[in-house]
Design a protein around this motif. Structure first.
Motif, short mmCIF file in Angstrom:
data_model
loop_
_atom_site.label_atom_id
_atom_site.label_comp_id
_atom_site.label_asym_id
_atom_site.label_seq_id
_atom_site.Cartn_x
_atom_site.Cartn_y
_atom_site.Cartn_z
N LYS A 94 0.65 -1.03 0.07
CA LYS A 94 -0.07 0.04 -0.27
C LYS A 94 1.04 1.12 0.61
N ALA A 95 2.22 0.99 0.50
CA ALA A 95 2.72 2.34 0.73
C ALA A 95 3.22 2.79 -1.10
N VAL A 96 3.26 1.91 -1.46
CA VAL A 96 4.11 2.26 -2.92
C VAL A 96 2.76 2.24 -3.61
N LEU A 97 1.79 1.73 -3.70
CA LEU A 97 0.35 1.51 -4.12
C LEU A 97 0.02 3.52 -4.47
N ILE A 148 11.15 -8.42 5.58
CA ILE A 148 10.66 -6.98 5.92
C ILE A 148 12.22 -6.10 5.29
N ARG A 149 13.01 -6.39 5.52
CA ARG A 149 13.99 -5.32 4.98
C ARG A 149 14.73 -6.14 3.32
N HIS A 150 14.39 -7.19 3.28
CA HIS A 150 14.07 -7.93 1.72
C HIS A 150 13.03 -7.23 1.08
N LEU A 151 11.53 -7.32 1.45
CA LEU A 151 10.26 -6.72 1.01
C LEU A 151 10.86 -5.29 0.40
N ALA A 152 11.00 -4.44 1.73
CA ALA A 152 11.14 -3.15 1.57
C ALA A 152 12.09 -2.86 0.36
N ARG A 153 13.65 -3.57 0.38
CA ARG A 153 14.02 -3.10 -0.75
C ARG A 153 13.54 -2.98 -1.96
N GLU A 154 13.55 -4.24 -2.45
CA GLU A 154 12.38 -4.82 -3.24
C GLU A 154 11.64 -4.45 -4.36
N ASN A 155 10.97 -2.88 -3.09
CA ASN A 155 9.77 -2.55 -3.12
C ASN A 155 9.97 -0.81 -2.95
N GLY A 156 11.40 -0.43 -2.96
CA GLY A 156 11.85 0.73 -3.33
C GLY A 156 11.34 1.89 -1.29
N ILE A 157 11.05 0.78 -0.45
CA ILE A 157 10.46 1.67 0.07
C ILE A 157 11.21 1.86 1.47
N ASP A 158 11.92 2.64 2.25
CA ASP A 158 13.15 3.30 2.40
C ASP A 158 12.02 2.95 4.66
N ILE A 159 13.11 1.67 5.38
CA ILE A 159 11.88 1.36 6.31
C ILE A 159 13.13 3.06 7.10
N ALA A 202 -10.32 1.81 11.27
CA ALA A 202 -11.77 1.75 10.70
C ALA A 202 -11.30 1.43 9.31
N ASP A 203 -10.70 2.45 7.89
CA ASP A 203 -11.13 2.38 6.90
C ASP A 203 -9.57 2.98 6.21
N PRO A 204 -8.52 2.30 6.87
CA PRO A 204 -6.78 2.60 6.72
C PRO A 204 -6.70 3.39 5.13
N ASP A 205 -6.95 2.79 4.02
CA ASP A 205 -7.13 2.86 2.60
C ASP A 205 -7.36 4.33 2.68
N THR A 206 -8.41 4.59 2.52
CA THR A 206 -9.09 6.25 2.25
C THR A 206 -8.30 6.97 3.27
N ALA A 207 -7.96 6.84 4.65
CA ALA A 207 -6.45 7.77 5.10
C ALA A 207 -5.11 8.08 4.30
N LEU A 208 -4.87 6.38 4.05
CA LEU A 208 -3.66 6.84 3.18
C LEU A 208 -3.61 7.55 1.98
N GLU A 210 -6.06 9.95 0.39
CA GLU A 210 -6.85 11.50 0.98
C GLU A 210 -5.41 11.87 1.59
N TYR A 211 -4.42 11.42 2.31
CA TYR A 211 -3.09 12.58 2.77
C TYR A 211 -2.22 12.52 2.17
N ALA A 212 -2.02 11.24 1.30
CA ALA A 212 -0.94 11.08 0.17
C ALA A 212 -1.16 12.03 -0.87
N LEU A 213 -1.88 12.27 -1.52
CA LEU A 213 -2.93 13.71 -2.40
C LEU A 213 -2.48 14.55 -1.56
N LYS A 214 -2.94 14.94 -0.83
CA LYS A 214 -3.31 16.16 0.45
C LYS A 214 -1.34 16.74 1.11
#
Length: 264
Positions: free
Chosen positions: A21-24, A52-63, A244-250, A252-256
């Motif tokens: 979802k971070a990537v999305l 987790i380190r491998h997943l983050a690196r493979e998807n270009g996400i910083d921890i 309750a609805d993390p997708d909506t928050a993620l 809307e906040y990303a856009l704003k």
């Protein structure tokens, strides 16, 4: 500035879903606090920390942050020692993940304890772990939270712990709900801010409730602007405390936040 979210916003998600979802939604980083319904432990098993380190690196996400729950205000010396031991475990995990920051808390003042004693307990406990953090190349960052929500309270710790290894997580809500303006808070902590918890909330019947970015009482645009104009280059990490609805928050906040970071 870059965008992240803390998994405290998505407490039931496994690492795979958080990273996906971070990537999305266009976030660049993740702050790990919760995993699959449980707080991140300091002794996360080696296979899981490698995965987790491998997943983050493979998807270009910083921890970007290891979100410990360590706090040091207790009157019980043994309890403070346990938290210091846990903190050392989180520092080791951060080093393994190449995460630059471990978040910590001051905590709540024990009943009947005077502030100076509590500040001393917190500062002395943090100082015990500073050599470990420095050796690992990791900063510790005390959050404006609990009885350390105000800029004066965290500044009392900074005054006692002079090391540049100690910074601040500016949770923008808590000083505000204690009556500080964002200008007042930032004027005190600006040189220590290494990470920002971004959110909005609305006060209803004396209680603060999480909101979408445009529906709350906090001046998000002004807060992001003061950081941008001052050259802050760290993360704005969404901490939306309504799962309750993390997708909506993620979404809307990303856009704003992208709009505000651009200065529009």
């Amino acid at each position: 500035m870059k965008l992240a979210f803390t998994t405290y916003s998505t407490p039931d998600w496994r690492a795979e879903e958080a990273i996906f979802k971070a990537v999305l939604y266009g976030y660049q980083g993740l702050e790990f606090r919760m995993l699959a319904g449980r707080p991140l432990p300091p002794n996360l098993p080696p296979p899981e920390r490698r995965r987790i380190r491998h997943l983050a690196r493979e998807n270009g996400i910083d921890i970007c942050v290891v979100g410990s729950g360590c706090q040091f205000s207790s009157a019980d010396k043994a309890d403070r020692a346990r938290n210091v031991d846990d903190l050392r475990g989180f520092i080791e995990l951060a080093e393994f993940w190449q995460a630059p920051i471990v978040r910590i808390f001051g905590g709540l003042h024990p009943e009947g304890a005077d502030a100076e004693t509590v500040y001393g307990h917190v500062s002395d406990s943090i100082a015990e772990a500073l050599p470990d953090a420095e050796a690992a190349g990791v900063k510790l960052a005390i959050e404006t939270h609990d009885d350390f929500s105000t800029s004066a309270a965290v500044a009392a710790v900074f005054d006692r712990v002079g090391s540049p290894v100690l910074g601040c997580v500016w949770d923008i809500l808590h000083p505000y709900r204690f009556g500080e303006t964002y200008e007042q808070t930032y004027a005190v902590i600006r040189d220590r801010v290494v990470h920002v918890h971004i959110k909005n909330a609305r006060r209803t019947n004396g209680e603060w409730k999480p909101s979408m970015p445009d529906d709350g009482d906090l001046p998000l645009a002004e807060i992001v602007a003061i950081l941008r104009d001052d050259g802050y280059s760290g993360y704005l990490s969404l901490e939306h405390e309504d799962p309750a609805d993390p997708d909506t928050a993620l979404r809307e906040y990303a856009l704003k936040l992208r709009e505000l970071v651009r200065g529009k």
